[in-house]
Design a protein around this motif. Structure first.
Motif, short mmCIF file in Angstrom:
data_model
loop_
_atom_site.label_atom_id
_atom_site.label_comp_id
_atom_site.label_asym_id
_atom_site.label_seq_id
_atom_site.Cartn_x
_atom_site.Cartn_y
_atom_site.Cartn_z
N ILE A 1 13.12 -0.98 -38.01
CA ILE A 1 14.08 -0.63 -36.68
C ILE A 1 13.51 -2.31 -36.10
O ILE A 1 14.37 -2.43 -34.61
N PHE A 2 12.67 -2.75 -36.54
CA PHE A 2 12.41 -4.44 -35.96
C PHE A 2 14.16 -4.72 -35.71
O PHE A 2 13.99 -5.87 -34.81
N GLN A 3 14.82 -4.73 -36.61
CA GLN A 3 15.52 -5.62 -36.83
C GLN A 3 17.23 -4.91 -36.28
O GLN A 3 17.54 -5.79 -36.04
N ALA A 4 17.43 -4.38 -35.78
CA ALA A 4 17.69 -2.97 -35.13
C ALA A 4 17.83 -3.49 -33.50
O ALA A 4 19.05 -3.32 -33.16
N ALA A 5 16.98 -3.60 -33.41
CA ALA A 5 16.29 -4.01 -32.23
C ALA A 5 16.45 -6.09 -31.95
O ALA A 5 16.86 -6.61 -31.23
N PHE A 6 16.27 -6.51 -32.74
CA PHE A 6 16.73 -8.11 -32.91
C PHE A 6 17.52 -8.06 -33.03
O PHE A 6 18.52 -9.24 -31.49
N ARG A 7 18.71 -7.68 -32.94
CA ARG A 7 20.26 -8.26 -33.48
C ARG A 7 20.86 -6.85 -32.26
O ARG A 7 22.33 -6.65 -33.03
N SER A 8 20.44 -6.67 -31.54
CA SER A 8 20.59 -4.94 -30.89
C SER A 8 22.03 -5.80 -29.45
O SER A 8 22.55 -4.37 -29.32
N ASP A 9 21.98 -6.85 -29.47
CA ASP A 9 22.23 -8.10 -28.37
C ASP A 9 23.76 -8.17 -28.59
O ASP A 9 23.63 -9.22 -29.39
N PRO A 10 24.79 -7.47 -27.97
CA PRO A 10 26.10 -8.88 -28.50
C PRO A 10 25.93 -9.79 -28.27
O PRO A 10 26.87 -10.93 -28.53
N LEU A 11 24.80 -10.14 -26.79
CA LEU A 11 25.54 -11.40 -26.30
C LEU A 11 24.88 -12.56 -27.22
O LEU A 11 23.74 -13.01 -27.51
N GLY B 1 2.14 6.74 -35.27
CA GLY B 1 3.48 5.98 -35.83
C GLY B 1 4.82 6.10 -34.93
O GLY B 1 5.24 5.11 -35.31
N ALA B 2 4.53 6.78 -33.52
CA ALA B 2 5.15 6.27 -32.93
C ALA B 2 4.86 5.77 -31.85
O ALA B 2 5.70 4.93 -31.76
N THR B 3 3.86 5.24 -32.10
CA THR B 3 3.20 3.92 -31.61
C THR B 3 3.90 2.70 -32.24
O THR B 3 4.21 1.74 -31.16
N LEU B 4 3.81 2.48 -33.43
CA LEU B 4 3.95 1.80 -33.85
C LEU B 4 5.96 1.33 -33.64
O LEU B 4 6.54 0.28 -34.09
N ASP B 5 6.35 2.49 -33.61
CA ASP B 5 7.86 2.91 -33.83
C ASP B 5 8.24 2.00 -32.85
O ASP B 5 8.95 0.84 -32.65
N LEU B 6 7.57 2.32 -31.47
CA LEU B 6 7.81 1.70 -30.40
C LEU B 6 7.70 0.57 -30.17
O LEU B 6 8.67 -0.99 -30.06
N TYR B 7 6.44 -0.28 -30.66
CA TYR B 7 5.83 -1.31 -30.82
C TYR B 7 7.00 -2.53 -31.69
O TYR B 7 7.35 -3.36 -30.90
N ALA B 8 7.28 -1.59 -32.84
CA ALA B 8 8.19 -2.36 -33.61
C ALA B 8 9.52 -2.85 -32.90
O ALA B 8 9.46 -3.95 -32.99
N ARG B 9 10.51 -2.02 -31.90
CA ARG B 9 11.12 -1.85 -31.32
C ARG B 9 11.51 -3.22 -30.42
O ARG B 9 11.80 -3.80 -30.23
N LEU B 10 10.24 -3.32 -29.14
CA LEU B 10 9.77 -4.26 -28.35
C LEU B 10 9.53 -5.53 -28.51
O LEU B 10 10.13 -6.66 -28.51
N PHE B 11 9.25 -5.53 -30.63
CA PHE B 11 8.87 -6.51 -30.86
C PHE B 11 9.82 -7.53 -30.94
O PHE B 11 9.99 -8.87 -31.07
N GLY B 12 10.76 -7.00 -31.73
CA GLY B 12 12.35 -6.91 -32.27
C GLY B 12 12.73 -7.50 -31.21
O GLY B 12 13.68 -8.45 -30.86
N LEU B 13 13.19 -7.07 -29.50
CA LEU B 13 13.47 -7.57 -28.47
C LEU B 13 13.03 -8.76 -28.06
O LEU B 13 13.74 -9.86 -27.49
N ILE B 14 11.59 -9.08 -28.19
CA ILE B 14 11.43 -10.06 -27.81
C ILE B 14 11.68 -11.45 -28.32
O ILE B 14 11.28 -12.49 -28.23
N CYS B 15 11.34 -11.21 -29.35
CA CYS B 15 11.90 -12.04 -30.82
C CYS B 15 13.08 -12.67 -30.85
O CYS B 15 13.86 -13.85 -30.30
N ARG B 16 14.50 -11.46 -30.20
CA ARG B 16 15.27 -11.96 -29.57
C ARG B 16 15.73 -12.61 -29.29
O ARG B 16 16.18 -13.49 -28.95
#
Length: 308
Positions: A270-280, A227-242
């Motif tokens: 987690i994915f959406q939070a990372a996807f929209r995490s940067d104000p730029l 579960g911890a692995t998928l949490d990190l993966y979802a965060r990183l995947f959201g960042l690359i999709c951004r």
């Protein structure tokens, strides 16, 4: 006369017959296990024989591998293809080979409702720009940018996004989680393809590498490490999709495909939070609706659009 369509991956090949006026004939769809056949030629012969040897006017085959000069080879199986050979096998006057991700790109303008699988609100009519993006994370990783042209045509752009280096926005949190052990995960595909998820779990949990599917299944059973692995993966995947949202501006939709990408959406918050995490340029990212391709026939529909 009929059009023969095929979606050929490393494991399975799916074939169907279609007509321009009526679309794909559901009763003609057949699936073949790759390991049971020496080459694609034998699959085509068997399919046409079972279909009653119909007259074929055109052929389009989507292949999970690079296509160059009317020829292709599967990445994960020793099968080769050529447009000339397809014409010879079927008697068709026209034949086209396309990459399987290009086929999904051709399918996206027709995706709607459940098939589009929007996780966020679909784009309003006034907010569209005719641009879509398919992001595939499965055995490999790649993208296909799609532009719907004013006359209704579709342009699909080839890319090798998986072989680019990780952007800082992804590499920094990865290094924070793994330290120097993150070094082998240095390209987009090495991190986000199935083997990347498998290696990420092995490094995080300090365990032997096991298939990505096993990690996802373990997380579904409540395994804390998986579960911890998928949490990190979802965060990183959201960042690359951004990053991809800003690079391609797909205001008509970003469509995720592949088993590993779908597993990331199981951690949607987690994915959406990372996807929209940067104000730029946050307003652009917020305007990109994200969907998951749920239609198993999407690649065949894309083949029909590419050859019709």
């Amino acid at each position: 006369m009929a059009i023969m369509l095929a979606d050929v991956g490393g494991t399975n090949a799916r074939l169907a017959l279609a007509r321009v006026d009526t679309g794909i004939d559901p009763g003609s769809i057949a699936r073949f296990r790759g390991e049971a056949h020496a080459d694609f030629d034998s699959v085509v012969r068997l399919f046409l024989e079972r279909a009653g040897n119909p007259r074929i006017e055109a052929v389009c085959v989507a292949v999970a591998g690079p296509v160059t000069g009317g020829q292709a080879r599967l990445t994960n199986r020793d099968w080769s293809f050529s447009e000339q050979r397809l014409r010879d096998l079927t008697g068709a006057g026209r034949a086209r080979l396309i990459n399987d991700l290009i086929a999904l790109g051709y399918a996206t303008p027709a995706l709607s409702g459940e098939a589009a699988g929007f996780l966020t609100d679909p784009p309003p009519a006034g907010g569209r720009n005719g641009q879509r993006l398919v992001v595939n994370a499965g055995t490999g990783f790649n993208v296909c940018a799609v532009k719907v042209l004013p006359g209704g045509g579709i342009a699909c752009l080839e890319a090798e996004e998986g072989h680019t280096r990780l952007p800082v926005s992804v590499a920094a949190p990865l290094a924070q989680a793994l330290g120097a052990r993150a070094a082998p995960l240095d390209s987009v595909e090495e991190l986000f393809a199935g083997r990347g998820l498998a290696r990420l779990h092995a490094l995080l949990a300090d365990t032997a590498i096991e298939p990505a599917e096993a990690v996802v299944e373990a997380a579904g059973r409540g395994d804390a490490a998986a579960g911890a692995t998928l949490d990190l993966y979802a965060r990183l995947f959201g960042l690359i999709c951004r990053e991809l949202a800003l690079r391609f501006m797909p205001l008509d939709g970003m469509f995720l495909a592949g088993s590993v990408a779908r597993s990331a959406t199981q951690r949607l918050d987690i994915f959406q939070a990372a996807f929209r995490s940067d104000p730029l340029m946050a307003q652009i990212v917020a305007a990109v609706p994200v969907g998951v391709i749920r239609d198993d026939m999407a690649a065949l529909h894309g083949c029909l659009a590419a050859i019709a």
